[in-house]
Design a protein around this motif. Structure first.
Motif, PDB file in Angstrom:
ATOM      1  N   SER A  32       0.824  -1.210   0.000  1.00  0.00           N
ATOM      2  CA  SER A  32       0.000   0.000   0.000  1.00  0.00           C
ATOM      3  C   SER A  32       0.860   1.263   0.000  1.00  0.00           C
ATOM      4  N   SER A  33       2.095   1.164   0.465  1.00  0.00           N
ATOM      5  CA  SER A  33       3.017   2.301   0.476  1.00  0.00           C
ATOM      6  C   SER A  33       3.642   2.538  -0.901  1.00  0.00           C
ATOM      7  N   ARG A  34       3.243   1.736  -1.883  1.00  0.00           N
ATOM      8  CA  ARG A  34       3.766   1.774  -3.254  1.00  0.00           C
ATOM      9  C   ARG A  34       5.196   1.240  -3.353  1.00  0.00           C
ATOM     10  N   LYS A  35       5.662   0.563  -2.324  1.00  0.00           N
ATOM     11  CA  LYS A  35       6.982  -0.067  -2.343  1.00  0.00           C
ATOM     12  C   LYS A  35       6.846  -1.454  -2.971  1.00  0.00           C
ATOM     13  N   LEU A  36       7.798  -1.809  -3.828  1.00  0.00           N
ATOM     14  CA  LEU A  36       7.778  -3.116  -4.497  1.00  0.00           C
ATOM     15  C   LEU A  36       7.896  -4.231  -3.467  1.00  0.00           C
ATOM     16  N   LEU A  37       6.924  -5.147  -3.483  1.00  0.00           N
ATOM     17  CA  LEU A  37       6.946  -6.302  -2.597  1.00  0.00           C
ATOM     18  C   LEU A  37       7.670  -7.461  -3.271  1.00  0.00           C
ATOM     19  N   CYS A  38       7.301  -7.750  -4.541  1.00  0.00           N
ATOM     20  CA  CYS A  38       7.961  -8.833  -5.266  1.00  0.00           C
ATOM     21  C   CYS A  38       7.632  -8.773  -6.754  1.00  0.00           C
ATOM     22  N   SER A  39       8.409  -9.497  -7.512  1.00  0.00           N
ATOM     23  CA  SER A  39       8.168  -9.750  -8.924  1.00  0.00           C
ATOM     24  C   SER A  39       7.750 -11.212  -9.015  1.00  0.00           C
TER      25      SER A  39
END
Length: 123
Positions: A32-39
């Motif tokens: 939700s913070s717009r930080k990449l979690l994973c590909s």
């Protein structure tokens, strides 16, 4: 959200994040913070042809339509990807999931929406 390579389709995920398909052949999940979690390519070791529509089911699994391979894969939070649809699609694009376990896939070549039942567990 910077550093996306040809974003195509987007869908919310539980907890306020979202998933995005990219033209470059990957699908990325953001918090939700717009930080990449994973590909998904990296997390699952899965190679996409041309990922298109994405959606998230009630269990939090991510579903991805692949235009080039004419498939739909389910990516559970834990475990290996599952191919849900391997025949009957000519050019899958946008998708949506229902709470009753139905998958709706827009097929742009056949100008229709195809409906699949994939979830057999009761809500």
């Amino acid at each position: 959200v910077p550093s996306l390579q040809g974003p195509r389709y987007v869908s919310p995920v539980p907890g306020g994040g979202f998933v995005v398909s990219e033209e470059c052949g990957d699908v990325k999940v953001f918090m939700s913070s717009r930080k990449l979690l994973c590909s998904l390519s990296s997390k699952y070791g899965h190679q996409f042809g041309n990922p298109a529509g994405v959606c998230v089911d009630r269990e939090g699994s991510i579903l991805v339509a692949d235009e080039q391979r004419r498939t739909v894969h389910l990516f559970p939070e834990h475990g290996a990807p599952i191919c849900l649809v391997s025949t009957g699609l000519r050019r899958p694009a946008g998708m949506a999931c229902s709470s009753s376990g139905h998958l709706f896939v827009a097929d742009t070549v056949e100008n229709c929406v195809k409906v699949f039942k994939y979830c057999v567990r009761p809500p």
